[in-house]
Scaffold this motif. Structure first.
Motif, mmCIF file in Angstrom:
data_model
loop_
_atom_site.group_PDB
_atom_site.id
_atom_site.type_symbol
_atom_site.label_atom_id
_atom_site.label_comp_id
_atom_site.label_asym_id
_atom_site.label_seq_id
_atom_site.Cartn_x
_atom_site.Cartn_y
_atom_site.Cartn_z
ATOM 1 N N VAL A 167 7.427 -5.035 12.268
ATOM 2 C CA VAL A 167 6.185 -4.547 12.855
ATOM 3 C C VAL A 167 6.010 -4.743 14.226
ATOM 4 O O VAL A 167 5.521 -3.699 14.927
ATOM 5 C CB VAL A 167 4.900 -5.189 12.017
ATOM 6 C CG1 VAL A 167 3.493 -4.347 12.588
ATOM 7 C CG2 VAL A 167 5.224 -5.222 10.565
ATOM 8 N N LYS B 112 -0.082 1.569 9.778
ATOM 9 C CA LYS B 112 1.185 1.030 9.970
ATOM 10 C C LYS B 112 1.779 -0.246 8.967
ATOM 11 O O LYS B 112 2.771 -0.412 8.316
ATOM 12 C CB LYS B 112 1.375 0.591 11.469
ATOM 13 C CG LYS B 112 1.446 1.828 12.255
ATOM 14 C CD LYS B 112 1.789 1.341 13.851
ATOM 15 C CE LYS B 112 1.918 2.647 14.624
ATOM 16 N NZ LYS B 112 3.118 3.353 14.318
ATOM 17 N N ASN C 165 8.176 -1.947 16.137
ATOM 18 C CA ASN C 165 7.604 -0.593 15.796
ATOM 19 C C ASN C 165 6.411 -0.203 16.824
ATOM 20 O O ASN C 165 6.306 0.734 17.332
ATOM 21 C CB ASN C 165 7.228 -0.475 14.317
ATOM 22 C CG ASN C 165 6.684 0.935 14.030
ATOM 23 O OD1 ASN C 165 5.309 1.131 14.180
ATOM 24 N ND2 ASN C 165 7.444 1.450 13.617
ATOM 25 N N ASP D 284 4.791 6.820 8.825
ATOM 26 C CA ASP D 284 5.414 5.933 9.275
ATOM 27 C C ASP D 284 6.690 5.615 8.239
ATOM 28 O O ASP D 284 7.545 5.270 8.262
ATOM 29 C CB ASP D 284 4.813 4.453 9.513
ATOM 30 C CG ASP D 284 4.270 4.604 10.932
ATOM 31 O OD1 ASP D 284 4.224 5.758 11.463
ATOM 32 O OD2 ASP D 284 3.725 3.525 11.387
#
Length: 397
Positions: free
Chosen positions: A192, A221, A195, A15
């Protein structure tokens, strides 16, 4: 545990590389600087407009001796209280009709002072007279008393330390750290959400879930986005220090926090990481449950409003060190980073920060575990996706 951490680092590197090595990341770094530059430009312009509108100039149409006394008195007042706090006087033709002087388009003043020092006449619109009458009286009083009123000199006696002044300065440092942490957390943690939704829609999350534990996916993540945030913070901090060096001058110094600057900056980084992880893990859980971007936007607003309430609670506790609200703000996980960074600015004890960081890390783990449990139950259960908002079927007739 070791395998899960290794898998989490693999997800984090994936990521992190996907975000950093893109052109959009450059715009992400430069984006927050543009509003600051625009705000500074408009701030200077609005301050100039405010000063010009609140302290307009006045024309001075008096005999030369009287005008000289008024101008000298105005300069004496300006040296003492500042030129921005007293209206300016501009020489005007004498003798002349004040109304004709104001009717001229090139006059450059809002009112005209005529007559003599002992008997003043102020000509202008009612609103201008109401604003400028006090300044005219002050200047005329100084002009009358200048011959008998000596200038008193004040002997300066600076001290190295003032207890109340130091406490106020440390309180200011704590408040500034809280505001900065809150703005950075709200700016960076929201990424976040989107995503997770994108990878769910692209079926990528199912591939990752089949390859590594879900806990590792969530943790990876979170670590990746936190690392990206640190890069942005480092870039913005360098720009801020460069700007302060250019604008503030060599004599500028920030108030020193109670624990000292090195420890305070270290604690600020740790508490930002904890605040980001607490809010980011909560956003991860929400993004894992949401099926569409619309659901994410619907849930983002109440979470943001709740975080603002928590932040206001933490700022209230700054003024009440050791009280029940301050202790409650330090114990409640979402407000704990903001309350503890303010405590670091005002208290020299370090052991409460060790306990607070451990407490916040525990809650990060608990929120991640809760998000993973909900993700398994509602998304991966029996291979079907259960939307977060489900419509009830109409009753059978």
């Amino acid at each position: 545990m070791k395998d899960m951490m290794r898998s989490a680092m693999v997800i984090a590197r994936r990521d992190f590389s996907a975000v950093i090595f893109t052109r959009t990341f450059l715009f992400f770094l430069l984006g927050p600087l543009l509003p600051i530059l625009i705000g500074m430009a408009f701030g200077g312009l609005s301050e100039k407009i405010s000063n010009d509108s609140l302290r307009p100039a006045m024309g001075l149409s008096m005999p030369p001796a009287q005008a000289a006394r008024m101008l000298d008195a105005r300069e004496a007042i300006a040296r003492r209280i500042g030129a921005d706090h007293i209206s300016a006087l501009k020489a005007a033709p004498w003798p002349a009709d004040p109304q004709q002087l104001l009717a001229r388009s090139d006059a450059g003043y809002a009112a005209v002072v005529s007559g003599s020092v002992d008997r003043l006449v102020l000509t202008g619109q009612r609103a201008d007279i109401a604003r400028l009458e006090g300044d005219v009286r002050l200047i005329a009083s100084a002009a009358k008393m200048r011959a008998t009123l000596p200038e008193v000199r004040v002997e300066r006696n600076p001290v190295a330390l003032s207890a109340s002044g130091q406490a106020q300065a440390r309180l200011t440092t704590g408040r500034a750290a809280q505001i900065l942490m809150f703005l950075l957390t709200m700016l960076l943690a929201g990424m976040v959400l989107s995503n997770m939704v994108e990878e769910k829609n692209n079926k990528v999350i199912e591939i990752l879930a089949a390859a590594v534990p879900i806990d590792a996916v969530f943790l990876g993540k979170l670590v990746a986005m936190l690392s990206m945030s640190f890069i942005g913070i480092f870039f913005w901090a360098v720009c801020a220090l460069a700007g302060m060096g250019l604008l503030a001058g060599p004599g500028f110094a920030l108030p020193t926090p109670a624990v000292g600057w090195p420890v305070f900056l270290l604690l600020a980084l740790l508490y930002f990481a904890m605040a980001y992880c607490l809010l980011g893990s909560l956003f991860l859980g929400i993004g894992a449950q949401a099926a569409t971007v619309r659901e994410v936007q619907t849930l983002n607003m109440p979470v943001t409003m709740g975080q603002m309430v928590v932040f206001f609670f933490a700022t209230y506790a700054v003024d009440h060190m050791g009280s029940a609200p301050e202790i409650a703000a330090a114990v409640f996980p979402l407000s704990s980073p903001f309350a503890m960074i303010a405590r670091a600015a005002q208290d020299t004890a370090l052991w409460p920060h060790v306990l607070a960081l451990a407490w916040q890390a525990l809650w990060v783990a608990l929120i991640i575990r809760m998000g993973v449990w909900l993700f398994r139950r509602h998304v991966l259960h029996s291979g079907t996706k259960r939307p977060l908002f489900r419509r009830r079927s109409p009753p059978a007739s």
